[in-house]
Write an enzyme that holds these catalytic residues in place. Structure first.
Site, PDB file in Angstrom:
ATOM      1  N   GLY A  14       0.809  -1.226   0.000  1.00 58.66           N
ATOM      2  CA  GLY A  14       0.000   0.000   0.000  1.00 58.66           C
ATOM      3  C   GLY A  14       0.839   1.271   0.000  1.00 58.66           C
ATOM      4  N   GLY A  59      13.555 -10.466  -4.470  1.00 55.70           N
ATOM      5  CA  GLY A  59      14.303 -10.058  -3.282  1.00 55.70           C
ATOM      6  C   GLY A  59      13.517 -10.228  -2.005  1.00 55.70           C
ATOM      7  CB  VAL A  61      14.152  -6.760   2.745  1.00 62.21           C
ATOM      8  CG1 VAL A  61      13.856  -6.090   1.412  1.00 62.21           C
ATOM      9  CG2 VAL A  61      12.886  -6.870   3.599  1.00 62.21           C
ATOM     10  CB  ALA A  88       9.979  -4.505   2.746  1.00 63.73           C
ATOM     11  CG  ASP A  93      -0.062  -6.773  15.470  1.00 64.32           C
ATOM     12  OD1 ASP A  93       1.150  -6.607  15.216  1.00 64.32           O
ATOM     13  OD2 ASP A  93      -0.955  -5.961  15.145  1.00 64.32           O
ATOM     14  N   GLY A 148       0.227  -5.489  22.087  1.00 64.15           N
ATOM     15  CA  GLY A 148       0.244  -6.548  21.069  1.00 64.15           C
ATOM     16  C   GLY A 148       1.367  -6.422  20.058  1.00 64.15           C
ATOM     17  CE1 TYR A 152       5.294  -2.983  11.901  1.00 64.65           C
ATOM     18  CE2 TYR A 152       4.544  -1.344  13.492  1.00 64.65           C
ATOM     19  CZ  TYR A 152       4.765  -1.731  12.181  1.00 64.65           C
ATOM     20  OH  TYR A 152       4.449  -0.876  11.146  1.00 64.65           O
TER      21      TYR A 152
HETATM   22  N1  CAA Z   1      -5.100  -1.535  25.919  1.00 63.94           N
HETATM   23  C1  CAA Z   1      -5.546  -2.237  26.991  1.00 63.94           C
HETATM   24  N2  CAA Z   1      -6.072  -3.467  26.886  1.00 63.94           N
HETATM   25  C2  CAA Z   1      -6.160  -4.001  25.663  1.00 63.94           C
HETATM   26  C3  CAA Z   1      -5.711  -3.321  24.511  1.00 63.94           C
HETATM   27  C4  CAA Z   1      -5.186  -2.033  24.686  1.00 63.94           C
HETATM   28  N3  CAA Z   1      -4.737  -1.310  23.643  1.00 63.94           N
HETATM   29  N4  CAA Z   1      -5.922  -4.099  23.443  1.00 63.94           N
HETATM   30  C5  CAA Z   1      -6.467  -5.247  23.893  1.00 63.94           C
HETATM   31  N5  CAA Z   1      -6.632  -5.173  25.235  1.00 63.94           N
HETATM   32  C6  CAA Z   1      -7.207  -6.170  26.114  1.00 63.94           C
HETATM   33  C7  CAA Z   1      -8.503  -6.706  25.547  1.00 63.94           C
HETATM   34  O1  CAA Z   1      -9.555  -5.829  25.868  1.00 63.94           O
HETATM   35  C8  CAA Z   1      -8.619  -8.039  26.274  1.00 63.94           C
HETATM   36  O2  CAA Z   1      -9.085  -7.804  27.600  1.00 63.94           O
HETATM   37  P1  CAA Z   1      -9.974  -8.894  28.383  1.00 63.94           P
HETATM   38  O3  CAA Z   1      -9.126 -10.115  28.459  1.00 63.94           O
HETATM   39  O4  CAA Z   1     -10.222  -8.225  29.687  1.00 63.94           O
HETATM   40  O5  CAA Z   1     -11.205  -9.073  27.532  1.00 63.94           O
HETATM   41  C9  CAA Z   1      -7.158  -8.459  26.352  1.00 63.94           C
HETATM   42  O6  CAA Z   1      -6.384  -7.292  26.171  1.00 63.94           O
HETATM   43  C10 CAA Z   1      -6.812  -9.425  25.256  1.00 63.94           C
HETATM   44  O7  CAA Z   1      -5.532  -9.846  25.542  1.00 63.94           O
HETATM   45  P2  CAA Z   1      -4.942 -11.112  24.845  1.00 63.94           P
HETATM   46  O8  CAA Z   1      -3.600 -11.380  25.379  1.00 63.94           O
HETATM   47  O9  CAA Z   1      -5.943 -12.240  24.923  1.00 63.94           O
HETATM   48  O10 CAA Z   1      -4.830 -10.595  23.393  1.00 63.94           O
HETATM   49  P3  CAA Z   1      -5.199 -11.292  22.048  1.00 63.94           P
HETATM   50  O11 CAA Z   1      -4.403 -12.509  21.864  1.00 63.94           O
HETATM   51  O12 CAA Z   1      -6.681 -11.328  21.920  1.00 63.94           O
HETATM   52  O13 CAA Z   1      -4.593 -10.233  21.033  1.00 63.94           O
HETATM   53  C11 CAA Z   1      -4.302  -8.126  19.960  1.00 63.94           C
HETATM   54  C12 CAA Z   1      -5.046  -8.957  21.026  1.00 63.94           C
HETATM   55  C13 CAA Z   1      -3.604  -8.980  18.898  1.00 63.94           C
HETATM   56  C14 CAA Z   1      -3.242  -7.274  20.603  1.00 63.94           C
HETATM   57  C15 CAA Z   1      -5.411  -7.311  19.299  1.00 63.94           C
HETATM   58  O14 CAA Z   1      -6.001  -6.515  20.297  1.00 63.94           O
HETATM   59  C16 CAA Z   1      -4.913  -6.411  18.199  1.00 63.94           C
HETATM   60  O15 CAA Z   1      -4.804  -6.807  17.052  1.00 63.94           O
HETATM   61  N6  CAA Z   1      -4.644  -5.151  18.550  1.00 63.94           N
HETATM   62  C17 CAA Z   1      -4.194  -4.168  17.563  1.00 63.94           C
HETATM   63  C18 CAA Z   1      -2.696  -4.104  17.557  1.00 63.94           C
HETATM   64  C19 CAA Z   1      -2.306  -3.022  16.606  1.00 63.94           C
HETATM   65  O16 CAA Z   1      -2.580  -1.841  16.804  1.00 63.94           O
HETATM   66  N7  CAA Z   1      -1.635  -3.409  15.529  1.00 63.94           N
HETATM   67  C20 CAA Z   1      -1.280  -2.479  14.511  1.00 63.94           C
HETATM   68  C21 CAA Z   1      -1.231  -3.190  13.181  1.00 63.94           C
HETATM   69  S1  CAA Z   1      -1.026  -2.074  11.849  1.00 63.94           S
HETATM   70  C22 CAA Z   1       0.534  -1.531  12.016  1.00 63.94           C
HETATM   71  O17 CAA Z   1       1.305  -2.011  12.763  1.00 63.94           O
HETATM   72  C23 CAA Z   1       0.947  -0.348  11.170  1.00 63.94           C
HETATM   73  C24 CAA Z   1       1.478   0.698  12.026  1.00 63.94           C
HETATM   74  O18 CAA Z   1       2.690   0.829  12.089  1.00 63.94           O
HETATM   75  C25 CAA Z   1       0.571   1.666  12.670  1.00 63.94           C
HETATM   76  P1  NAP Z   2       1.659  -3.743   3.036  1.00 63.37           P
HETATM   77  O1  NAP Z   2       0.627  -3.164   2.151  1.00 63.37           O
HETATM   78  O2  NAP Z   2       1.382  -5.011   3.770  1.00 63.37           O
HETATM   79  O3  NAP Z   2       2.993  -3.908   2.156  1.00 63.37           O
HETATM   80  C1  NAP Z   2       4.133  -4.500   2.684  1.00 63.37           C
HETATM   81  C2  NAP Z   2       5.126  -4.706   1.570  1.00 63.37           C
HETATM   82  O4  NAP Z   2       6.338  -5.250   2.134  1.00 63.37           O
HETATM   83  C3  NAP Z   2       4.659  -5.683   0.498  1.00 63.37           C
HETATM   84  O5  NAP Z   2       5.101  -5.245  -0.774  1.00 63.37           O
HETATM   85  C4  NAP Z   2       5.372  -6.957   0.886  1.00 63.37           C
HETATM   86  O6  NAP Z   2       5.613  -7.836  -0.183  1.00 63.37           O
HETATM   87  C5  NAP Z   2       6.713  -6.396   1.368  1.00 63.37           C
HETATM   88  N1  NAP Z   2       7.452  -7.360   2.173  1.00 63.37           N
HETATM   89  C6  NAP Z   2       7.051  -7.954   3.321  1.00 63.37           C
HETATM   90  N2  NAP Z   2       7.999  -8.797   3.742  1.00 63.37           N
HETATM   91  C7  NAP Z   2       9.015  -8.724   2.842  1.00 63.37           C
HETATM   92  C8  NAP Z   2      10.280  -9.364   2.722  1.00 63.37           C
HETATM   93  N3  NAP Z   2      10.705 -10.248   3.631  1.00 63.37           N
HETATM   94  N4  NAP Z   2      11.052  -9.058   1.679  1.00 63.37           N
HETATM   95  C9  NAP Z   2      10.649  -8.178   0.747  1.00 63.37           C
HETATM   96  N5  NAP Z   2       9.465  -7.542   0.792  1.00 63.37           N
HETATM   97  C10 NAP Z   2       8.665  -7.821   1.835  1.00 63.37           C
HETATM   98  O7  NAP Z   2       2.086  -2.728   4.162  1.00 63.37           O
HETATM   99  P2  NAP Z   2       2.131  -1.140   4.185  1.00 63.37           P
HETATM  100  O8  NAP Z   2       1.053  -0.684   5.066  1.00 63.37           O
HETATM  101  O9  NAP Z   2       2.266  -0.593   2.828  1.00 63.37           O
HETATM  102  O10 NAP Z   2       3.482  -0.930   4.998  1.00 63.37           O
HETATM  103  C11 NAP Z   2       4.668  -0.450   4.411  1.00 63.37           C
HETATM  104  C12 NAP Z   2       5.608  -0.036   5.521  1.00 63.37           C
HETATM  105  O11 NAP Z   2       5.017   1.001   6.277  1.00 63.37           O
HETATM  106  C13 NAP Z   2       5.943  -1.150   6.516  1.00 63.37           C
HETATM  107  O12 NAP Z   2       7.272  -1.051   6.914  1.00 63.37           O
HETATM  108  C14 NAP Z   2       5.041  -0.835   7.678  1.00 63.37           C
HETATM  109  O13 NAP Z   2       5.538  -1.362   8.871  1.00 63.37           O
HETATM  110  C15 NAP Z   2       5.056   0.666   7.642  1.00 63.37           C
HETATM  111  N6  NAP Z   2       3.944   1.306   8.304  1.00 63.37           N
HETATM  112  C16 NAP Z   2       2.672   1.048   7.886  1.00 63.37           C
HETATM  113  C17 NAP Z   2       1.640   1.700   8.528  1.00 63.37           C
HETATM  114  C18 NAP Z   2       0.213   1.503   8.144  1.00 63.37           C
HETATM  115  O14 NAP Z   2      -0.646   1.979   8.898  1.00 63.37           O
HETATM  116  N7  NAP Z   2      -0.118   0.864   7.038  1.00 63.37           N
HETATM  117  C19 NAP Z   2       1.891   2.567   9.573  1.00 63.37           C
HETATM  118  C20 NAP Z   2       3.216   2.781   9.962  1.00 63.37           C
HETATM  119  C21 NAP Z   2       4.225   2.154   9.311  1.00 63.37           C
HETATM  120  P3  NAP Z   2       4.816  -9.237  -0.321  1.00 63.37           P
HETATM  121  O15 NAP Z   2       3.615  -8.902  -1.148  1.00 63.37           O
HETATM  122  O16 NAP Z   2       5.807 -10.111  -0.986  1.00 63.37           O
HETATM  123  O17 NAP Z   2       4.444  -9.692   1.060  1.00 63.37           O
END
Ligand code: CAA
Ligand code: NAP
Length: 246
Positions: A14, A59, A61, A88, A93, A148, A152
């Site tokens: 993306g 590639g 990475v 990349a 999580d 979670g 990362y």
């Molecule tokens: N603060 C406090 N409590 C939280 C919480 C938070 N932020 N998030 C979850 N909890 C709590 C839940 O409410 C739940 O509570 P109860 O047990 O009382 O119901 C408990 O934590 C769940 O804990 P678990 O250990 O059982 O967690 P899980 O295995 O269900 O996993 C998780 C939960 C994977 C962390 C899920 O909440 C999740 O996906 N959270 C989002 C994480 C996130 O923001 N990821 C970003 C991805 S995108 C990205 O990374 C791009 C970027 O750079 C921004």
């Molecule tokens: P995305 O859509 O999932 O794209 C990730 C890209 O990375 C894909 O092209 C994927 O290729 C490539 N990649 C993953 N593992 C790789 C590996 N081992 N070698 C080579 N390429 C690999 O994610 P995105 O949201 O665009 O994220 C791009 C960057 O921004 C990431 O570093 C992410 O952590 C960062 N970021 C994202 C957000 C957000 O909210 N989206 C926020 C903050 C930072 P494949 O198709 O081969 O998997």
């Protein structure tokens, strides 16, 4: 504007696609990596239909040898990499008490160790040329931590440590090294977060919405331009006001 060779890792994703579009429209020669040939072919056709020609080379990475051969292929086809965007990345999580070594290691390898794997083969040419631009795509969650995401957040915070050290070592060689730290942007990575969790996160963003990939690409293009030669070691947060630490 001087035409340069730009490598954006993860360019098919993306944020990567938006960065590629931006740099290509500025007139640069652009390249990225792929791991899945059929996915790459479809993506390349879509870009070509938009009038953007991208060199795609295999590639992984997270693998030093694969990263090295990826850079060599780009150097030989487009000329030495002048602009590198370490974009990349992956998430695996889960709360730390459930995290496996594999989940830790995959995330650290792909987000942080990749900075070594890909930057090491490009740095000598940049130093010899006395010009280079390196941008790390870190994250808001490297700045503030996230439930979670111990793996990362550690990797993303480490990326900025890499930036500020490399910036010091290479400033005298015309190379700038900066970090962009996006907040939550609407890509596959964020859409993989369960909807109810995602809605709660969006509710915390003062601007009131997810970011758009182009809003990140714009900043990357700013850092990679000729006019940004006095900006190095910086971290730019782009997160809709979600985290305002400085
Ligand atoms: N603060 C406090 N409590 C939280 C919480 C938070 N932020 N998030 C979850 N909890 C709590 C839940 O409410 C739940 O509570 P109860 O047990 O009382 O119901 C408990 O934590 C769940 O804990 P678990 O250990 O059982 O967690 P899980 O295995 O269900 O996993 C998780 C939960 C994977 C962390 C899920 O909440 C999740 O996906 N959270 C989002 C994480 C996130 O923001 N990821 C970003 C991805 S995108 C990205 O990374 C791009 C970027 O750079 C921004
Ligand atoms: P995305 O859509 O999932 O794209 C990730 C890209 O990375 C894909 O092209 C994927 O290729 C490539 N990649 C993953 N593992 C790789 C590996 N081992 N070698 C080579 N390429 C690999 O994610 P995105 O949201 O665009 O994220 C791009 C960057 O921004 C990431 O570093 C992410 O952590 C960062 N970021 C994202 C957000 C957000 O909210 N989206 C926020 C903050 C930072 P494949 O198709 O081969 O998997």
């Amino acid at each position: 504007m001087t035409q340069r060779t730009a490598l954006v890792t993860g360019g098919t994703g993306g944020i990567g696609t938006a960065i590629i579009r931006y740099l290509a429209r500025q007139g640069h020669r652009v390249a990225t990596n792929y791991r899945d040939q059929s996915k790459a072919d479809a993506w390349q056709k879509k870009m070509s239909d938009e009038g953007i020609e991208v060199l795609l080379v295999p590639g992984d990475v997270s693998d030093p040898a694969s990263s090295q051969s990826m850079v060599e292929a780009i150097n030989s086809k487009l000329g030495p990499v002048d602009i590198l965007v370490n974009n990349a990345g992956i998430t695996r999580d889960t709360t730390f008490h459930k995290m496996t070594y594999e989940q830790w290691n995959d995330v650290v390898n792909t987000n942080l160790n990749a900075c070594f794997n890909v930057t090491r083969p490009v740095i000598d040419n940049m130093r010899n040329k006395r010009w280079g631009r390196i941008v790390q795509i870190s994250s808001i969650n490297g700045q503030k931590g996230q439930y979670g995401q111990a793996n990362y957040a550690a990797a993303k915070a480490g990326m900025h440590g890499f930036t500020i050290s490399l910036a010091q070592e290479n400033a005298r060689f015309g190379i700038t090294v900066n970090t962009v730290s996006p907040g939550y942007v609407a890509t596959d990575m964020v859409m993989a977060v369960p909807e109810e969790v995602r809605e709660k996160i969006v509710a915390q963003i003062p601007v009131g919405r997810l970011g758009k990939p182009e809003e990140i690409a714009h900043a990357v293009a700013f850092f990679t331009g000729d006019d940004a030669s006095w900006i190095t070691g910086a971290n730019l947060a782009i997160n809709g006001g979600h985290y305002m630490g400085w």
